[in-house]
Write an enzyme that holds these catalytic residues in place. Structure first.
Site, mmCIF file in Angstrom:
data_model
loop_
_atom_site.group_PDB
_atom_site.id
_atom_site.type_symbol
_atom_site.label_atom_id
_atom_site.label_comp_id
_atom_site.label_asym_id
_atom_site.label_seq_id
_atom_site.Cartn_x
_atom_site.Cartn_y
_atom_site.Cartn_z
ATOM 1 N N ASP A 19 0.826 -1.207 0.000
ATOM 2 C CA ASP A 19 0.000 0.000 0.000
ATOM 3 C C ASP A 19 0.861 1.259 0.000
ATOM 4 O OD1 ASP A 19 -2.364 1.431 0.011
ATOM 5 O OD2 ASP A 19 -2.568 1.386 2.191
ATOM 6 N N ASN A 67 -11.003 -2.730 -5.032
ATOM 7 C CA ASN A 67 -10.208 -1.830 -5.873
ATOM 8 C C ASN A 67 -10.842 -1.563 -7.246
ATOM 9 O OD1 ASN A 67 -7.035 -3.048 -4.533
ATOM 10 N ND2 ASN A 67 -8.126 -1.169 -4.019
HETATM 11 C C1 IPE Z 1 -5.527 -2.593 0.220
HETATM 12 O O1 IPE Z 1 -5.129 -1.292 -0.080
HETATM 13 C C2 IPE Z 1 -5.583 -3.417 -1.034
HETATM 14 C C3 IPE Z 1 -4.306 -3.687 -1.671
HETATM 15 C C4 IPE Z 1 -3.129 -3.272 -1.268
HETATM 16 C C5 IPE Z 1 -4.380 -4.504 -2.838
HETATM 17 P P1 IPE Z 1 -6.217 -0.149 -0.302
HETATM 18 O O2 IPE Z 1 -5.448 1.110 -0.572
HETATM 19 O O3 IPE Z 1 -7.187 -0.550 -1.344
HETATM 20 O O4 IPE Z 1 -6.941 -0.111 1.107
HETATM 21 P P2 IPE Z 1 -7.795 1.044 1.794
HETATM 22 O O5 IPE Z 1 -8.772 1.534 0.766
HETATM 23 O O6 IPE Z 1 -6.835 2.115 2.189
HETATM 24 O O7 IPE Z 1 -8.430 0.392 2.972
HETATM 25 C C1 IPE Z 2 -1.656 0.037 -3.322
HETATM 26 O O1 IPE Z 2 -1.370 1.401 -3.400
HETATM 27 C C2 IPE Z 2 -1.883 -0.582 -4.683
HETATM 28 C C3 IPE Z 2 -3.239 -1.103 -4.897
HETATM 29 C C4 IPE Z 2 -4.209 -1.046 -4.037
HETATM 30 C C5 IPE Z 2 -3.494 -1.716 -6.164
HETATM 31 P P1 IPE Z 2 -2.518 2.479 -3.437
HETATM 32 O O2 IPE Z 2 -2.884 2.741 -4.863
HETATM 33 O O3 IPE Z 2 -3.645 2.110 -2.550
HETATM 34 O O4 IPE Z 2 -1.760 3.740 -2.852
HETATM 35 P P2 IPE Z 2 -2.374 4.861 -1.903
HETATM 36 O O5 IPE Z 2 -2.924 4.155 -0.713
HETATM 37 O O6 IPE Z 2 -3.417 5.561 -2.696
HETATM 38 O O7 IPE Z 2 -1.212 5.727 -1.585
HETATM 39 MG MG MG Z 3 -4.062 2.470 -0.570
#
Ligand code: IPE
Ligand code: IPE
Ligand code: MG
Length: 239
Positions: A19, A67
């Site tokens: 993340d 997602n």
């Molecule tokens: C969790 O990250 C899912 C993955 C890393 C694949 P998110 O960025 O989607 O989670 P939330 O929305 O902050 O809970």
């Molecule tokens: C995790 O990084 C990747 C996926 C969930 C696919 P994010 O895209 O959630 O990154 P932030 O949380 O917006 O920084």
């Molecule tokens: Mg995220």
């Protein structure tokens, strides 16, 4: 250093919630897609490192069932990235004796991507080293509902009776059937939540959170997580 740890203090099964890619890109005034690319690169580095350190099972959260709610452009970009990376990175993992499995509903992806996933699973099926689970279109609640559905089908077909269901049987209906529960969960990015990851398997996992965005997470940070894990006292409800 971590490579010298005794097997007893090394977690068998490690989960990583990748993340912070978006925030990493934003800090650099780059599009979110650049963050995902940097994150994918790091996924390769950390996977290889875990395999060398002696981790037996590694599960990466790459794409959740939630997602899909992101803008179409970001989702489309991620699908492209998955295709490129599965082709390239997984070829390296083969050389490292890594067995790759996908956990989640693969039916949600395009036909080409599904074919590629099947190929990767098939080609790595005979590998005897670390098992790498890639959680894609994965949600803990979806996994548990699927388990209930599969069990109901077995009951309906006469293969099982309702009274057979217990804590030993239920995990046999999960994507991770046959694998140990999670010992250590690592989440970088500063968020301290599960976000629907491995709900059943995390029942007694040790959580280690980092204020580091995933593309900046280094092998030394993994060592740090392993050290913290080794220093924890796990009680499993006992004394
Ligand atoms: C969790 O990250 C899912 C993955 C890393 C694949 P998110 O960025 O989607 O989670 P939330 O929305 O902050 O809970
Ligand atoms: C995790 O990084 C990747 C996926 C969930 C696919 P994010 O895209 O959630 O990154 P932030 O949380 O917006 O920084
Ligand atoms: Mg995220």
């Amino acid at each position: 250093m971590a490579a010298e740890k005794k097997a007893s203090v090394l977690p068998q099964h490690v989960g990583i919630i990748m993340d912070g890619n978006g925030r990493w890109a934003k800090k650099r005034l780059l599009p979110r897609s650049a963050g995902h690319r940097a994150g994918a690169q790091n996924f390769r580095t950390i996977t290889r490192y875990c395999s060398r350190v002696g981790i037996k099972y590694l599960t990466f959260y790459a794409f959740s069932t939630e997602n899909w709610s992101r803008p179409a452009e970001e989702v489309g970009g991620l699908m492209h990235l998955f295709k490129d990376y599965l082709e390239e990175a997984l070829r390296d993992f083969m050389d490292e004796n890594i067995r790759v499995r996908f956990i989640g509903d693969m039916g949600g992806f395009s036909e080409d991507l599904q074919a590629l996933m099947r190929r990767v699973e098939k080609e790595s099926a005979g590998k005897t080293g670390m098992v790498l689970n890639l959680a894609m279109n994965y949600g803990g609640r979806a996994e548990l509902s699927r388990a209930a559905r599969l069990f109901a089908e077995d009951v309906q077909a006469g293969r099982r009776a309702p009274g057979d269901m217990d804590e030993e049987l239920l995990p046999q209906y999960l994507y991770t059937a046959g694998q140990p529960d999670l010992d250590l969960l690592i989440r970088p990015s500063g968020e301290q939540r599960l976000s629907n990851f491995l709900l059943w398997q995390c029942a007694y996992a040790e959580f280690v959170f980092f204020d580091i965005l995933w593309p900046d997470f280094r092998p030394q940070d993994l060592d740090k997580a392993l050290e913290i894990y080794a220093s924890r006292q796990r009680r499993f409800g006992g004394v």
